[in-house]
Design a protein around this motif. Structure first.
Motif, short mmCIF file in Angstrom:
data_model
loop_
_atom_site.label_atom_id
_atom_site.label_comp_id
_atom_site.label_asym_id
_atom_site.label_seq_id
_atom_site.Cartn_x
_atom_site.Cartn_y
_atom_site.Cartn_z
N VAL A 166 0.84 -1.20 0.00
CA VAL A 166 0.00 0.00 0.00
C VAL A 166 0.87 1.25 0.00
O VAL A 166 0.53 2.27 -0.60
N GLY A 167 2.04 1.17 0.69
CA GLY A 167 2.94 2.32 0.70
C GLY A 167 3.52 2.65 -0.66
O GLY A 167 3.86 3.81 -0.93
N LEU A 168 3.62 1.65 -1.54
CA LEU A 168 4.08 1.91 -2.90
C LEU A 168 2.96 2.43 -3.79
O LEU A 168 3.21 3.23 -4.70
N LEU A 169 1.74 1.98 -3.52
CA LEU A 169 0.61 2.52 -4.30
C LEU A 169 0.33 3.96 -3.94
O LEU A 169 -0.07 4.76 -4.80
N ARG B 167 8.75 10.34 4.30
CA ARG B 167 10.15 10.37 4.70
C ARG B 167 10.96 9.23 4.07
O ARG B 167 12.18 9.21 4.22
N TRP B 168 10.30 8.30 3.42
CA TRP B 168 11.00 7.17 2.82
C TRP B 168 11.14 7.40 1.31
O TRP B 168 10.15 7.63 0.62
N PRO B 169 12.36 7.34 0.77
CA PRO B 169 12.52 7.46 -0.69
C PRO B 169 11.83 6.29 -1.40
O PRO B 169 11.81 5.16 -0.92
N LEU B 170 11.26 6.60 -2.55
CA LEU B 170 10.52 5.58 -3.30
C LEU B 170 11.43 4.44 -3.75
O LEU B 170 11.01 3.28 -3.79
#
Length: 329
Positions: free
Chosen positions: A246-249, A256-259
Motif C-alpha cells: 500500500v505504501g508503494l501505491l 520520509r522514505w525514498p521511493l
C-alpha cells in the motif's frame, strides 16, 4: 589515409624471414592498406550480423558490398557464415613478416554481444518454463486432491493456487523477457500485480482456515508439523507484504522514505515471502497424504516444480532490484 600510412589500430609483431621475396615500398604499403580495409570491413560486417541476430538477416548488406574480396569472404549468395581472419601475416619490403591483429576491443565487443544474446535467450526460456510449471503443478494438485470430496481436499488446491500459480504470475508480470503483459504500461502491470497478489492472499487465508476447521473436527493438534508452521509463517508474511505494498501505491503515506528504497525493501521482502510459500509446498509434499498418493518418479518431478519457479523468481528479483552487475551489449 595516405599511401604510406598504416591504420593506427593494427598491432604489428614482426620477425625476420630470411628467404622472403623482396617487394617495393609502394607495393608493400598498398598491400598493407588493402589488408586493413579488407579486415576492417569484414569485422564491421560481422559485428552488424551479430547485432541483427544472425548472419541470415544481413544477407542484403553482404550482397551490396562493393569489394569483391569481402563479398567472397561473406559467403556470396549462399548466405554461409564468413570465415573472417582476425590475424594475418604479410611480408614487407625489407623481408620482415608482419602479423596484423585485430584490436582487443573488437573481439571484446563480439564476445559481450554474444553473451548478452545467450543470457536473454536463457532468461526467456526459463520464464516460459516457470509459466508452464506453475500452471501444471496447480492442475496436478487439483486433480490429485479432487476438490469437494472432503473438507481437507480444498486445502491443497487453494494453497497451490495461491503460492504456485497466482503469486508466480504476479511476480512474472514484471519480467522483461517472459511477462505475458509486456504490452501494458508499467502502471497497468502494477495493477495486475497487486490484484494477483490480493487473490493469492485470499486463497491462502481460505486454505488456512479450512485446514484449521478440518483439524478441529478431527480433534488433531494445530501446527504440529514443519509444514503447518512454515505455511502459517508464509500466510502471515504475505499479509504483511500486501500491507507494505500500500505504501508503494500511495507514496504520500510515507513521505520520509525514498521511493527507490521502498521498492527495494518491497522486492526483497516479496522474495522472502515467495520462498517461504515454496518451502511450505515442499514440506506439504512430504506429508502422509501426498506420499501415500504420489510415489516413484512422479514425486521427484512434483518436488522439482517449486524449486524451478523459485530459481526463476530469484534470478528476476536479483537482476531487477538487488544491484547485480548487468551484461551490457
Amino acid at each position: 589515409m595516405g599511401s604510406s600510412q598504416v591504420p593506427r589500430y593494427w598491432k604489428h609483431t614482426c620477425q625476420k624471414q630470411p628467404k622472403a621475396p623482396r617487394l617495393g615500398i609502394a607495393q608493400a604499403c598498398a598491400l598493407l592498406r588493402a589488408s586493413g580495409q579488407l579486415l576492417t570491413g569484414a569485422c564491421a560486417l560481422r559485428l552488424r550480423g551479430v547485432a541483427e541476430g544472425g548472419w541470415g538477416s544481413s544477407r542484403k548488406s553482404r550482397a551490396g558490398t562493393s569489394h569483391p574480396e569481402v563479398r567472397r569472404r561473406s559467403g556470396g549468395a549462399h548466405g554461409r557464415p564468413p570465415s573472417i581472419p582476425f590475424s594475418r601475416e604479410e611480408v614487407t619490403a625489407d623481408g620482415r613478416c608482419c602479423r596484423l591483429q585485430v584490436p582487443a576491443w573488437m573481439t571484446m565487443a563480439l564476445s559481450v554481444e554474444t553473451e548478452s544474446h545467450i543470457y536473454r535467450v536463457l532468461r526467456t526460456a526459463s520464464g516460459a518454463a516457470a509459466h508452464l510449471v506453475a500452471l501444471g503443478f496447480t492442475i496436478f494438485v487439483t486433480v490429485l486432491a479432487r476438490p469437494g470430496s472432503s473438507l481437507f481436499s480444498w486445502h491443497p488446491v487453494l494453497m497451490s493456487l495461491a503460492f504456485s500459480f497466482l503469486m508466480t504470475e504476479a511476480l512474472l508480470v514484471f519480467s522483461p523477457e517472459s511477462s505475458l503483459l509486456r504490452s501494458l504500461s508499467r502502471k497497468g502491470r502494477t495493477r495486475c500485480h497487486w490484484v494477483l497478489q490480493l487473490l493469492a492472499l485470499l486463497c491462502a487465508l481460505l486454505g488456512l482456515g479450512l485446514v484449521i476447521l478440518h483439524k478441529e473436527q478431527l480433534g488433531k493438534a494445530h501446527l504440529a508439523t514443519w509444514h503447518g508452521q512454515a505455511g502459517l509463517l508464509a500466510v502471515l508474511w504475505a499479509g504483511l507484504q500486501c500491507s507494505g505494498g500500500v505504501g508503494l501505491l500511495y507514496p504520500k503515506l510515507l513521505p520520509r522514505w525514498p521511493l527507490a528504497k521502498l521498492k527495494l525493501y518491497h522486492a526483497t521482502s516479496g522474495l522472502v515471502c515467495y520462498l517461504l510459500g515454496s518451502a511450505s509446498l515442499l514440506l506439504g509434499m512430504c506429508s502422509l497424504w501426498f506420499t501415500a498418493t504420489v510415489t516413484g518418479g512422479f514425486w521427484y518431478l512434483a518436488v522439482l516444480c517449486p524449486i524451478i519457479t523459485s530459481l526463476v523468481i530469484m534470478n528476476q528479483v536479483s537482476n531487477a532490484y538487488l544491484y547485480r552487475k548487468r551484461i551490457q551489449p
